[in-house]
Design a protein around this motif. Structure first.
Motif, mmCIF file in Angstrom:
data_model
loop_
_atom_site.group_PDB
_atom_site.id
_atom_site.type_symbol
_atom_site.label_atom_id
_atom_site.label_comp_id
_atom_site.label_asym_id
_atom_site.label_seq_id
_atom_site.Cartn_x
_atom_site.Cartn_y
_atom_site.Cartn_z
ATOM 1 N N PRO A 116 3.085 48.057 26.203
ATOM 2 C CA PRO A 116 2.796 47.282 27.453
ATOM 3 C C PRO A 116 2.194 46.130 27.399
ATOM 4 O O PRO A 116 2.339 45.234 28.056
ATOM 5 C CB PRO A 116 2.257 48.309 28.454
ATOM 6 C CG PRO A 116 1.390 49.353 27.364
ATOM 7 C CD PRO A 116 2.559 49.260 26.129
ATOM 8 N N ILE A 133 9.472 54.407 32.315
ATOM 9 C CA ILE A 133 8.457 53.460 32.046
ATOM 10 C C ILE A 133 8.518 52.700 33.460
ATOM 11 O O ILE A 133 9.372 52.235 33.993
ATOM 12 C CB ILE A 133 8.745 52.485 30.895
ATOM 13 C CG1 ILE A 133 8.780 53.367 29.522
ATOM 14 C CG2 ILE A 133 7.662 51.403 30.714
ATOM 15 C CD1 ILE A 133 9.397 52.620 28.412
ATOM 16 N N TYR A 193 0.588 53.164 26.183
ATOM 17 C CA TYR A 193 1.206 53.603 27.440
ATOM 18 C C TYR A 193 0.068 54.525 28.270
ATOM 19 O O TYR A 193 -0.726 55.294 27.427
ATOM 20 C CB TYR A 193 2.373 54.132 27.474
ATOM 21 C CG TYR A 193 3.575 53.393 27.247
ATOM 22 C CD1 TYR A 193 3.981 52.274 28.321
ATOM 23 C CD2 TYR A 193 3.828 52.922 26.033
ATOM 24 C CE1 TYR A 193 4.845 51.474 28.352
ATOM 25 C CE2 TYR A 193 4.982 52.223 25.987
ATOM 26 C CZ TYR A 193 5.484 51.305 27.048
ATOM 27 O OH TYR A 193 6.431 50.522 26.753
#
Ligand code: SF4
Length: 584
Positions: A80, A113, A155
């Motif tokens: 991310p 996600i 994450y």
């Protein structure tokens, strides 16, 4: 029963397999293997360390359920921190994740996600269990390990989802502290077991075993019984512990059968899921591929590359014989993965004491089984020979060297064949003086040689399937082109399978004098003779017998497979004495 305290045993604590094996294990534990280890530590070890694999309906069903998620997503997934949050949730399929610091690698079915948050989704066949935790530990541990990998990748991951295909239900599994602890502990224990190179013991009387795809390789109840018997024999306990019961977890027989092609000039091919046999323009036979366990080609028979490749992919061996029945070659798929067993096989073959102990077991069992055949068929007339063979078997068990052992075996075989000759009904027109070969000089020797070659072929297939190198034996010295290990194991089965088939072929009149031809002093079977013999052999192999040690009934062909596995387990140190096959 073969665990005879008078027979010296292989030391249980064989020297460790060279450290190279441990170093060669992949550094990263596949998360799917962690699931197997949590289900049963022995299953995880068999699959990851020993490379064993077998399909059953559950594994095939599982693969079907995964068919959509197994199509890998081509979109790049980055951490991310390296990518801006996408506008809409992203579903990544078959995503590979690995972490050196965790020591784990996984291919996650689906990762959902949303910004910095990720949720692994695992597809499972079957129904959602009615449990407060939502799923069984192996599935929860597998999912949690995927979650830990996603956390490592940066994450935010606090839970995962299991999709149960049969219930069509999403079950949320929270990654709480107890589950994370359990996952880390399972991973540490798995690594320790692999590094120690000691296979964990089988589960005891577990309901998990009947559904386990490796039950025929693991042999849980058989191993537990042999270990208990060994303990009983070595401790000489006043009150022996209760022996574990042996369930019949193996199917009694194989669904598929060997296909023999003896028609000279025939051509074997593949067409629409079938093995075809043709000669000139005529189609002689069609057999579904699923029904073929081996393909045996005798003499001038051709096979197409397509048929050869298909059979190799399916793990079906193709055995080549000369026209006269000499077993000359075998083609199989890529080698078995169990390098641990092959290392142990080579190590044992270089240990003279261990070799001698195994060789004694093969020869003593052979002599005892010869004795059984004479006792069952010869009655009082052969009582003296039967007693003499019992004495030879005891001599074999104590032989101080391989040369002495071979000497005992030679004398015992001579005596046995004197008795065997008396079992043949004179009225059938066959006489037999002594064993001769290369070439056989009379019909009975031609029959014996032909069936020994087929027996060795079947044992070659069995030891290869168990992960051995068939060319390296313990009783028979390695020699170019000689399947020494198949010859070793053949000793205990020659009288029970081959010699008894010869007796029945001759004494029932099924095999006739015109089933052989004699040329230049050599006797060979005619094509009709070969078909008769192979038919009788297959009936014998498919016949079910009560296993003398385990009590259940299985086909003789399965007996060979079990015996090869028991030899493997002996070499891998699960118990000390090879339990040779002996009938009463
Ligand atoms: S058969 Fe039973 S003991 Fe053996 S690996 Fe499978 S579950 Fe474990």
């Amino acid at each position: 029963m073969i665990l005879d305290p008078n027979v010296q045993s292989l030391p249980l604590a064989l020297p460790l397999i060279p450290d190279a094996l441990g170093e060669d294990l992949p550094e990263l534990v596949p998360v799917r293997m962690l699931n197997e280890f949590t289900y049963c530590p022995r299953l995880g070890y068999l699959e990851w360390v020993q490379g064993e694999w077998a399909e059953n309906t559950d594994t095939l069903d599982g693969a079907f359920v995964h068919r959509n998620v197994d199509r890998q997503d081509k979109r790049p997934i980055t951490a991310p921190a390296e990518s801006p949050p996408p506008d809409e949730p992203l579903h990544a399929r078959s995503l590979r994740l690995e972490s050196q610091s965790l020591g784990l690698v996984a291919v996650v079915d689906i990762v959902e996600i949303e910004g910095a948050a990720a949720t692994p989704v695992d597809y499972k066949r079957g129904k959602a269990p009615d449990l407060p935790e939502g799923a069984y530990d192996p599935e929860r541990v597998q999912l949690c390990a995927q979650g830990l990998l996603l956390r490592e990748a940066g994450y935010h991951c606090t839970e995962g989802v299991i999709w149960f295909a049969e219930s069509r239900r999403r079950v949320i599994i929270p990654f709480d502290e107890p589950l994370i602890e359990l996952t880390k502990k399972q991973l540490a224990d798995f690594r320790l077991a692999a590094q120690a190179k000691r296979i964990p013991p089988p589960l005891v009387d577990s309901p998990k075993c009947p559904r386990c795809s490796l039950v025929g390789i693991c042999l849980p109840d058989e191993v537990n019984l042999l270990r208990a018997l060994q303990e009983e024999a070595s401790a000489a306990l006043q009150t022996p512990p209760a022996r574990p019961a042996v369930r019949r977890l193996l199917p009694p027989r194989d669904d598929a059968l060997p296909l023999y092609v003896v028609e000279q000039g025939a051509r074997v091919g593949k067409s629409a899921g079938q093995i075809t046999v043709e000669r000139k323009a005529e189609r002689l036979m069609e057999v579904p591929l699923n029904d073929v366990s081996q393909l045996c080609l005798f003499g001038n028979v051709q096979i197409s590359t397509q048929a050869l490749a298909e059979l190799a992919d399916r793990g079906v061996p193709i055995c080549f014989f000369s026209t006269s029945g000499w077993f000359r070659a075998i083609v199989a798929g890529l080698s078995h993965n169990n390098i641990e067993l092959r290392l142990r096989q080579f190590q044992t073959a270089h240990d003279p004491a261990a070799r001698l102990r195994l060789a004694r077991s093969f020869v003593a069992a052979k002599i005892r089984n010869c004795r059984t055949l004479l006792r069952r068929n010869g009655g009082e007339a052969l009582a003296a020979l039967v007693n003499a063979l019992a004495e030879f078997a005891r001599d074999a068990e104590k032989a101080p060297s391989l040369d002495v052992l071979m000497g005992v075996e030679g004398i015992a075989a001579k005596k046995y064949f004197e008795g065997f000759a008396q079992l043949l009904k004179e009225a059938m027109g066959f006489s037999f003086d002594q064993r001769n070969r290369r070439p056989p000089k009379d019909p009975v020797n031609a029959l014996l040689s032909y069936l020994y070659a087929v027996l060795i072929k079947d044992l070659h297939v069995a030891v290869q399937a168990a992960g051995f190198d068939p060319m390296l034996g313990f009783l028979h010295h390695p020699r170019y082109g000689r399947p020494s290990l198949a010859l070793d194991l053949a000793e205990e089965f020659r009288p029970l399978l081959a010699d008894s088939t010869v007796l029945s072929l001759i004494n029932t009149g099924e095999f006739k004098p015109d089933h052989v031809v004699c040329r230049a002093g050599a006797v060979a079977l005619t094509p009709a003779g070969k078909k008769t013999v192979l038919g009788a052999w297959e009936r014998r192999m498919e016949a079910e017998v009560q296993h003398p040690l385990f009590g259940y009934t299985i086909s003789n062909r399965r007996v060979l497979a079990v015996q090869a596995r028991l030899l493997a387990r002996t070499l891998l140190g699960e118990w000390s004495t090879y339990p040779a096959y002996r009938t009463r």
